[in-house]
Design a protein around this motif. Structure first.
Motif, short mmCIF file in Angstrom:
data_model
loop_
_atom_site.label_atom_id
_atom_site.label_comp_id
_atom_site.label_asym_id
_atom_site.label_seq_id
_atom_site.Cartn_x
_atom_site.Cartn_y
_atom_site.Cartn_z
N ARG A 24 0.81 -0.99 -0.08
CA ARG A 24 -0.17 0.20 0.00
C ARG A 24 0.94 1.26 0.02
O ARG A 24 0.99 1.98 0.88
CB ARG A 24 -0.92 0.00 1.13
CG ARG A 24 -1.84 -1.15 1.34
CD ARG A 24 -2.80 -0.91 2.49
NE ARG A 24 -3.95 -0.13 2.15
CZ ARG A 24 -4.54 0.66 2.78
NH1 ARG A 24 -4.10 0.52 4.43
NH2 ARG A 24 -5.38 1.33 2.56
N PRO A 25 1.72 1.40 -1.00
CA PRO A 25 2.77 2.33 -1.00
C PRO A 25 2.09 3.86 -0.75
O PRO A 25 2.97 4.75 -0.36
CB PRO A 25 3.50 2.21 -2.26
CG PRO A 25 2.79 1.50 -3.19
CD PRO A 25 1.89 0.55 -2.27
N ALA A 26 0.98 4.11 -1.33
CA ALA A 26 0.38 5.37 -1.33
C ALA A 26 0.20 5.90 0.12
O ALA A 26 0.11 7.04 0.26
CB ALA A 26 -1.04 5.41 -2.34
N VAL A 27 0.00 4.97 1.20
CA VAL A 27 -0.31 5.21 2.56
C VAL A 27 0.87 4.73 3.45
O VAL A 27 0.72 4.29 4.41
CB VAL A 27 -1.70 4.77 2.75
CG1 VAL A 27 -2.64 5.72 2.34
CG2 VAL A 27 -1.93 3.41 2.50
N GLY A 61 7.60 1.28 -2.01
CA GLY A 61 7.44 2.52 -1.67
C GLY A 61 8.63 3.11 -0.83
O GLY A 61 9.65 2.45 -0.61
N GLU A 62 8.25 4.29 -0.07
CA GLU A 62 9.24 4.93 0.57
C GLU A 62 9.44 4.39 2.10
O GLU A 62 10.21 4.99 2.84
CB GLU A 62 8.98 6.13 0.59
CG GLU A 62 7.47 6.81 1.43
CD GLU A 62 7.23 8.23 1.15
OE1 GLU A 62 6.57 8.77 2.17
OE2 GLU A 62 7.55 8.94 0.19
N ALA A 63 8.50 3.38 2.48
CA ALA A 63 8.73 2.97 3.82
C ALA A 63 8.07 1.41 3.90
O ALA A 63 7.44 1.14 3.12
CB ALA A 63 7.88 3.99 4.87
N PHE A 64 8.58 0.83 5.06
CA PHE A 64 8.28 -0.44 5.31
C PHE A 64 6.59 -0.63 5.62
O PHE A 64 6.02 -1.03 5.14
CB PHE A 64 9.03 -1.10 6.58
CG PHE A 64 8.66 -2.43 6.84
CD1 PHE A 64 8.80 -3.50 5.98
CD2 PHE A 64 7.96 -2.80 7.88
CE1 PHE A 64 8.32 -4.89 6.53
CE2 PHE A 64 7.48 -3.92 8.33
CZ PHE A 64 7.58 -5.09 7.64
N ALA A 66 3.91 2.03 8.08
CA ALA A 66 3.29 3.06 8.95
C ALA A 66 2.52 2.86 10.07
O ALA A 66 1.80 3.62 11.06
CB ALA A 66 2.59 4.47 8.02
N GLY A 67 2.24 1.33 10.38
CA GLY A 67 1.08 1.10 11.41
C GLY A 67 -0.19 0.98 10.69
O GLY A 67 -0.54 1.24 9.72
N TYR A 68 -1.10 0.91 11.78
CA TYR A 68 -2.41 0.84 11.35
C TYR A 68 -2.96 2.19 10.54
O TYR A 68 -2.51 3.30 11.13
CB TYR A 68 -3.26 0.60 12.47
CG TYR A 68 -3.37 -0.92 13.24
CD1 TYR A 68 -4.32 -1.78 12.61
CD2 TYR A 68 -2.57 -1.49 14.01
CE1 TYR A 68 -4.40 -2.95 12.81
CE2 TYR A 68 -2.31 -2.72 14.35
CZ TYR A 68 -3.39 -3.62 13.89
OH TYR A 68 -3.32 -4.95 14.08
N ASP A 69 -3.56 1.90 9.64
CA ASP A 69 -4.36 3.13 9.05
C ASP A 69 -5.14 3.65 9.88
O ASP A 69 -6.45 3.55 10.06
CB ASP A 69 -5.02 2.45 7.77
CG ASP A 69 -5.29 3.56 6.51
OD1 ASP A 69 -5.40 4.68 7.22
OD2 ASP A 69 -5.60 3.37 5.57
N LEU A 70 -4.84 4.93 10.40
CA LEU A 70 -5.68 5.55 11.15
C LEU A 70 -6.77 6.43 10.52
O LEU A 70 -7.86 7.01 11.29
CB LEU A 70 -4.98 6.57 12.02
CG LEU A 70 -3.89 5.99 12.93
CD1 LEU A 70 -3.15 7.12 13.78
CD2 LEU A 70 -4.31 5.05 13.85
#
Length: 291
Positions: A24-27, A61-64, A66-70
């Motif tokens: 889910r690279p966009a988020v 994408g740019e990160a592994f 970001a945690g749960y989708d808040l």
């Protein structure tokens, strides 16, 4: 999975390596409702393939992660699987989060080893995923931490204490701080940290080295080591952590965090939480002397 839009985890076989990619690279690969189950499904596919020796877990994408989708769990108005209306049903919450925990733990319980590659960051629930892998390698400037320890979370996999021991785990979870990959390696949280431009080569070299070992040998060594962790009571610790995670989201402070996310957006609520500039008990900004 019924459409391309719902594929939040990709699985590809590459010779003796099964590649699992959060997708889910966009988020920044934030955890959706579907992602935990798709991680477990990818692990099961690798486990069932006799030609696969090792799994490599990474993020697109740019990160592994970001945690749960808040946006789904905190900012959306009204109840959702993560936050119920009051009075809440602890067992309903436990059932939901325990499944997610077990899906993440499929990485740990798989008979084949899993190498996790972290770039950008692995934070909040993303750190749960990364720390369930057998060997985690980070970019030196990547960040890892469990910021919801400040409010609205308890890491359900409890891997912090099993990797760090009690004092260093307390240092992380009583502050909710993020640390760099270099600090994480020095602390013993992850195997090693390398410059970001060397991260791919480092992970590939380790995966290739393990892939040259027979599958049954890999399974036996991993099972023996995991048995020591299991004897230390990881299952009981995770059950307690999963119950507590539900309580954090339904405590007065947790409900105030949810309300603040609805009113101001989750990005502002998270910033106030992480910087310590908001009192979640009184629901007002912190006096400067207490920050």
């Amino acid at each position: 999975m019924t459409s391309a839009e719902e594929v939040h985890v990709r699985y590809e076989k590459d010779g003796r390596i099964g590649r699992i990619t959060l997708n889910r690279p966009a988020v920044r690969n934030a955890i959706s409702m579907a992602m935990p189950g798709q991680i477990a499904a990818a692990v099961a596919e690798a486990e069932a393939d006799p030609e696969v020796h090792v799994m490599v877990l990474s993020g697109a994408g740019e990160a592994f992660c970001a945690g749960y989708d808040l946006t789904e769990f905190a900012q959306a108005e009204g109840p959702n699987p993560g936050v119920q209306e009051m009075p809440w049903d602890p067992m309903q919450d436990y059932q939901f989060m325990w499944k997610n925990t077990q899906d993440f733990m499929s990485l740990f319980r798989a008979m084949k080893p899993v190498v996790c590659k972290v770039h950008g960051f692995a934070v909040a629930g993303g750190s749960d995923i990364a720390l369930c892998a057998d060997l985690t390698i980070m970019a030196e400037d990547a960040q890892i931490g469990y910021m919801p320890a400040r409010v609205w979370g308890c890491p359900t996999t409890a891997m912090w204490v099993y990797r760090l021991g009690p004092e260093k785990a307390k240092r992380m979870l009583l502050t909710g701080d993020k640390i760099t990959g270099r600090e994480a390696a020095d602390m013993g949280l992850v195997l090693k940290a390398v410059p970001e431009d060397a991260l791919d080569d480092e992970v590939e070299a380790l995966a290739a080295r393990m892939a040259s070992v027979p599958v049954n040998q890999l399974a036996m060594q991993k099972m023996v080591i995991n048995q020591a962790v299991e004897m230390a009571g990881i299952n009981q610790t995770q059950r307690l952590a999963t119950v507590f995670d539900g309580i954090t989201r339904h405590s007065p402070e947790g409900m105030n965090f949810k309300a603040r996310s609805e009113q101001k957006g989750w990005k502002q609520a998270v910033r106030e939480r992480d910087e310590g500039t908001f009192d979640w008990t009184t629901n007002e900004e912190m006096p400067r002397r207490n920050r």
